[in-house]
Structure formats: C-alpha cells, structure tokens
Motif scaffolding. Structure first.
Motif, PDB file in Angstrom:
ATOM      1  N   LEU A 193      -6.559  -0.288   6.867  1.00  0.00           N
ATOM      2  CA  LEU A 193      -5.773  -0.401   5.636  1.00  0.00           C
ATOM      3  C   LEU A 193      -6.463   0.327   4.486  1.00  0.00           C
ATOM      4  O   LEU A 193      -5.798   0.915   3.618  1.00  0.00           O
ATOM      5  N   ASP A 194      -7.786   0.322   4.479  1.00  0.00           N
ATOM      6  CA  ASP A 194      -8.525   1.026   3.423  1.00  0.00           C
ATOM      7  C   ASP A 194      -8.290   2.529   3.503  1.00  0.00           C
ATOM      8  O   ASP A 194      -8.104   3.198   2.486  1.00  0.00           O
ATOM      9  N   ALA A 202       0.820  -1.216   0.000  1.00  0.00           N
ATOM     10  CA  ALA A 202       0.000   0.000   0.000  1.00  0.00           C
ATOM     11  C   ALA A 202       0.849   1.258   0.000  1.00  0.00           C
ATOM     12  O   ALA A 202       0.506   2.258  -0.642  1.00  0.00           O
ATOM     13  N   ARG A 203       1.967   1.205   0.719  1.00  0.00           N
ATOM     14  CA  ARG A 203       2.816   2.395   0.829  1.00  0.00           C
ATOM     15  C   ARG A 203       3.647   2.651  -0.431  1.00  0.00           C
ATOM     16  O   ARG A 203       4.221   3.724  -0.571  1.00  0.00           O
ATOM     17  N   HIS A 261      -6.094   4.911   0.837  1.00  0.00           N
ATOM     18  CA  HIS A 261      -7.015   5.831   0.154  1.00  0.00           C
ATOM     19  C   HIS A 261      -8.072   5.093  -0.665  1.00  0.00           C
ATOM     20  O   HIS A 261      -8.358   5.456  -1.804  1.00  0.00           O
ATOM     21  N   GLY A 262      -8.626   4.048  -0.054  1.00  0.00           N
ATOM     22  CA  GLY A 262      -9.786   3.398  -0.664  1.00  0.00           C
ATOM     23  C   GLY A 262      -9.461   2.343  -1.691  1.00  0.00           C
ATOM     24  O   GLY A 262     -10.150   2.241  -2.718  1.00  0.00           O
ATOM     25  N   ARG A 263      -8.481   1.490  -1.402  1.00  0.00           N
ATOM     26  CA  ARG A 263      -8.095   0.479  -2.407  1.00  0.00           C
ATOM     27  C   ARG A 263      -8.190  -0.948  -1.878  1.00  0.00           C
ATOM     28  O   ARG A 263      -7.662  -1.872  -2.508  1.00  0.00           O
ATOM     29  N   VAL A 264      -8.881  -1.166  -0.763  1.00  0.00           N
ATOM     30  CA  VAL A 264      -8.814  -2.466  -0.094  1.00  0.00           C
ATOM     31  C   VAL A 264     -10.077  -3.286  -0.319  1.00  0.00           C
ATOM     32  O   VAL A 264     -11.186  -2.764  -0.426  1.00  0.00           O
ATOM     33  N   GLY A 265      -9.879  -4.610  -0.380  1.00  0.00           N
ATOM     34  CA  GLY A 265     -10.982  -5.552  -0.437  1.00  0.00           C
ATOM     35  C   GLY A 265     -10.745  -6.684   0.558  1.00  0.00           C
ATOM     36  O   GLY A 265      -9.601  -7.047   0.841  1.00  0.00           O
ATOM     37  N   PRO A 310     -14.441   7.025   7.290  1.00  0.00           N
ATOM     38  CA  PRO A 310     -14.517   6.339   6.001  1.00  0.00           C
ATOM     39  C   PRO A 310     -13.319   6.650   5.120  1.00  0.00           C
ATOM     40  O   PRO A 310     -12.654   7.674   5.290  1.00  0.00           O
ATOM     41  N   SER A 311     -13.071   5.771   4.182  1.00  0.00           N
ATOM     42  CA  SER A 311     -12.052   6.037   3.161  1.00  0.00           C
ATOM     43  C   SER A 311     -12.723   6.696   1.959  1.00  0.00           C
ATOM     44  O   SER A 311     -13.938   6.930   1.953  1.00  0.00           O
ATOM     45  N   GLU A 312     -11.946   6.929   0.939  1.00  0.00           N
ATOM     46  CA  GLU A 312     -12.489   7.539  -0.277  1.00  0.00           C
ATOM     47  C   GLU A 312     -13.507   6.647  -0.979  1.00  0.00           C
ATOM     48  O   GLU A 312     -14.320   7.142  -1.769  1.00  0.00           O
ATOM     49  N   GLN A 313     -13.485   5.331  -0.710  1.00  0.00           N
ATOM     50  CA  GLN A 313     -14.508   4.460  -1.302  1.00  0.00           C
ATOM     51  C   GLN A 313     -15.569   4.049  -0.279  1.00  0.00           C
ATOM     52  O   GLN A 313     -16.374   3.161  -0.530  1.00  0.00           O
TER      53      GLN A 313
END
Length: 443
Positions: free
Chosen positions: A115-116, A86-87, A120-124, A207-210
């Motif tokens: 982690l999300d 992520a980093r 910045h909103g990339r986690v599943g 919340p994150s961006e998503q």
C-alpha cells in the motif's frame, strides 16, 4: 521572523458515521455509510482539502458491541478502505491499525509496504497488541498475557522492518538493454528466528518514496512507552487534561531519547471529539439530539456521572433538566479514579443541568468541545501551545457534515493563527510529519 511551530492533524475515520454511534440516524446522514466506500473517499478528500496530515483507522477484528441500535466501531476492513482512498487522493497520509498479536509479520510487512508503494509513500502502520478475548476467539486462540503480547510486538515489528528492507534500495535495475529486471544480490532472505515469530524472506517489493511505512503506536503503560520509544514516529494517546497530556508527551520523548533517537522525531496525537454549532447552545442541542435517539441509555449515563462526582444520582431522584441542588453539590467531589471527573464537577458547579453536562461529553472517550468553531480552535491552540501534544487525532460527532464543517470553519482559524500549515510540506507522510526517512531495521 521565526516560523511558528505548527500542529499536525489526523482524522479518525471510525466506521463511516462519526464518534457517536447514533449518528447514523441524523437527518442528512447515510444510514448505510458502513458499506459505502464512496463516503470514506469523500471524507478523506475533504480532509486532504483541509491539509490534514493523515487519516487514521483504528481496528479491533471482532464484533465487540451490539448492533441492534448502534453502528460498528470500525470499518469492514481498514486496509481495503485505505486502498480505495489511496487511489482517489494524492497527499494525505493513510494510517491503519493491525495487531502484532494475531497477525504474522510477513503478512503485515507485505500489506503495508504494498500500500505504501501504491500510494507513493503515504502509509503508516499503527502497531498494537490485542488483549480482547473476542479477538482471540476469532483466531482460535486464548487471550495472551501482557508481557507476552509486548514481547511478540517487539519481535514482530523488528521482523517487519527487516522484511521491508530486504529488497535493497537500488536492487530494482529495470535495465531493458541488458535484460536485468532486478539485482538478486540485493534481494536477500532475512532468516530471522525469534521466540514467537520466524521468517525467511525476502519481501519482493521495492521501497516507496518514503522508504517504508511510518510506524505508529497506541497503548499505555511502561510496555507501550518502550515500544513507542524504540519504534514509533507517531503515538495516539488519550489524555483528558493538559497536565496529564504534557506529562505523557514528555515521557514518550524521554523514551525515544533512551533508545538513541531524537525526541523531535516522535509525535504525539491527542484524541479529540467535537460538535460544531453557530453558538454553543446550537452545538449542545445537536449533542442532545444524538443522546435522545437512545433514551434508554440516559439512566445509565446519569448514574455514571454520579459515580464520577461521588453522588448517588438517578433519573428518579433528580430532574436532569435542572441544575443540581446546592445541598447536593456541596457533597460532590471529583473521583480520583476517573480523570474526566474534574471537568464534570466544574460544569455542574457552573449551574448547568445534568443533561447539558452529559451533552458536553464528560463521559466520552476523548475530551469533547461542543461549541463554535472559535471555541474548538481555542481548545486545540491552548493544548498545542502548552506542549500537551504535537497534534490531534480528531473525530466529529457525525461524519456526514462534521468533517466538512471542521475543514471549512475551524481549519481557516488555525491557519490564520499560524499554528497549522497552509500547504503540504512534501509528497510523503514522513515529509508531512517531519520525521526522518527510514528503510529497514532502525539502527
């Protein structure tokens, strides 16, 4: 002109080596890649360069096979591996498997949402149930029956989503003038009590961006379909042929519709393995090299191949470097118990040697293409245009060069054919998967 529908791609990371557990011995591979987090980061950055929608890490929290000659099946820890990635990346999605059977919902909610936000909103989250007795033993428990596992899963996912939404979207005020950091009226306990899990909450993470992490599911049967239809935006599946893949994808879409969702909001990723070469012969030689690292396994593979086509094959009864004798082939038929059998029989009927048929990956966990970049692209295109999947969860035979080869040699072909995107659609995993924003429990 109407935009062509485009496939999505997920890179399965395995344990740092690739699909073949002998890949650590390949010339050029790092034998210690298991503990070299830089190798994970490097592969993820390559996948991002190739515009993959996500990387995916499967996981079983137990040692499930001998490490005497082969590498582990999973990374040391999926969440820590994704944290490192992520980093060092900006666009690619980060999906990890964690079980609903042996993890508390609060821990799941906290890890994935943190982690999300960090990414910045990339986690599943690939939410799975766990039946492995080795895992149960690691948690001081006994194996859980199927019905209870899925009851726990429904409960856990609902609680996790409630915790994700317990910090309301406008609760973080950061008002320097008034001194209000957050509006506590909008950060409230959830007070959920189920049969298996309970939590007070709230989860103190904005919340994150998503909004919240994307939920994925992997696992078959009616229970798995219901879990996917109710909660998942992505499904990892393991079909072996187009027909069964089409049927499974349609069933998943129907399940989503039954829960009041738009079927287009759930994407199915079919598992796929590959070995690339300048020619098909070169790709097969690569796979045979991997097989030859453990020659003691070949008798078992030959015998297993025999069971797939209902012939008593052994290294003592046949020359595995020659085609099967016509009188043997006349008696062969594909086992109805193994969906991989028709492909195995077809290759044998084409006159390939037993060793070459095994090198084609007919007994692997996913469909395998050993061939040129065009042959790999042709396979992916055929399945995708036939509606067999929305995309693929791909894993190279050996990661140290296989990821780069796919990115540099296969991706351009898919892009030229207009069936894979040239740029990321947005900054979040939801945007790049074309699934809706969500925050909190799905209504």
């Amino acid at each position: 002109m109407e935009q062509k529908k485009q496939m999505q791609l997920s890179l399965q990371m395995v344990s740092g080596y690739g699909a073949e557990f002998n890949a650590w011995r390949m010339p050029g591979a790092d034998p210690a890649a298991y503990t070299n987090i830089d190798s994970y980061v490097e592969r993820a950055k390559l996948a991002e360069q190739g515009k993959f929608q996500m990387i995916f890490i499967a996981d079983t929290p137990a040692l499930t096979s001998s490490l005497s000659t082969k590498t582990p099946m999973f990374p040391m820890d999926p969440m820590l591996a994704l944290m490192a990635v992520a980093r060092e990346t900006k666009h690619i999605g980060l999906v990890a498997t964690l079980s609903t059977t042996f993890n508390y919902p609060y821990n799941l909610a906290r890890q994935f949402k943190a982690l999300d936000v960090i990414s910045h909103g990339r986690v599943g989250w690939n939410a799975v149930t766990t039946s492995d007795p080795n895992v149960a033993a690691n948690f001081g428990s006994k194996p859980v029956n199927r019905q209870e596992r899925y009851e726990k899963a429904h409960e856990a996912i609902e609680i996790v989503q409630a915790l994700w939404g317990s910090w309301q979207e406008d609760a973080w005020t950061l008002d320097v003038e008034t001194g209000q950091f957050a509006d506590m009226d909008k950060i409230q306990p959830v007070h959920l009590q189920g049969e298996y899990y309970a939590t007070r909450g709230p989860l103190p993470i904005p919340p994150s961006e998503q909004g919240q992490p994307v939920i994925f599911q992997a696992g078959g049967g009616q229970e798995g379909l219901e879990l996917a239809g109710r909660f998942a935006s992505g499904v990892y599946a393991n079909p072996y042929d187009i027909e069964s893949a089409q049927e499974y994808r349609q069933t998943i879409r129907q399940s989503a519709a039954q829960f009041g969702r738009n079927p287009d909001d759930i994407k199915m990723f079919a598992g796929f393995m590959f070995s690339l070469g300048a020619t098909e012969e070169e790709a097969l030689m690569r796979r045979k090299q991997l097989m030859d690292f453990n020659p003691e396994e070949i008798p078992g593979r030959v015998s297993y191949l025999g069971s797939m086509i209902n012939l008593p094959l052994s290294v003592h009864s046949i020359d595995i470097d020659q085609p099967l004798a016509p009188q043997l082939l006349q008696r062969a038929y594909a086992s109805p118990m193994d969906p991989r059998s028709p492909k195995a029989l077809q290759l044998l009927q084409q006159g390939l040697s037993v060793r070459d048929v095994l090198a084609h990956g007919v007994i692997n966990y996913h469909p395998v293409v050993a061939g040129t970049p065009v042959q790999v692209a042709d396979f992916l295109e055929e399945w995708f245009l036939a509606g067999a999947c929305d995309g693929f969860s791909i894993v190279p035979d050996a990661s140290f060069d296989g990821v780069a080869d796919f990115v540099h040699l296969v991706i351009p072909i898919l892009q030229e054919r207009g069936i894979f995107h040239n740029e990321y659609e947005g900054n979040t995993l939801r945007e790049n998967m074309a699934v809706p924003y969500q925050y909190g429990v799905q209504k």
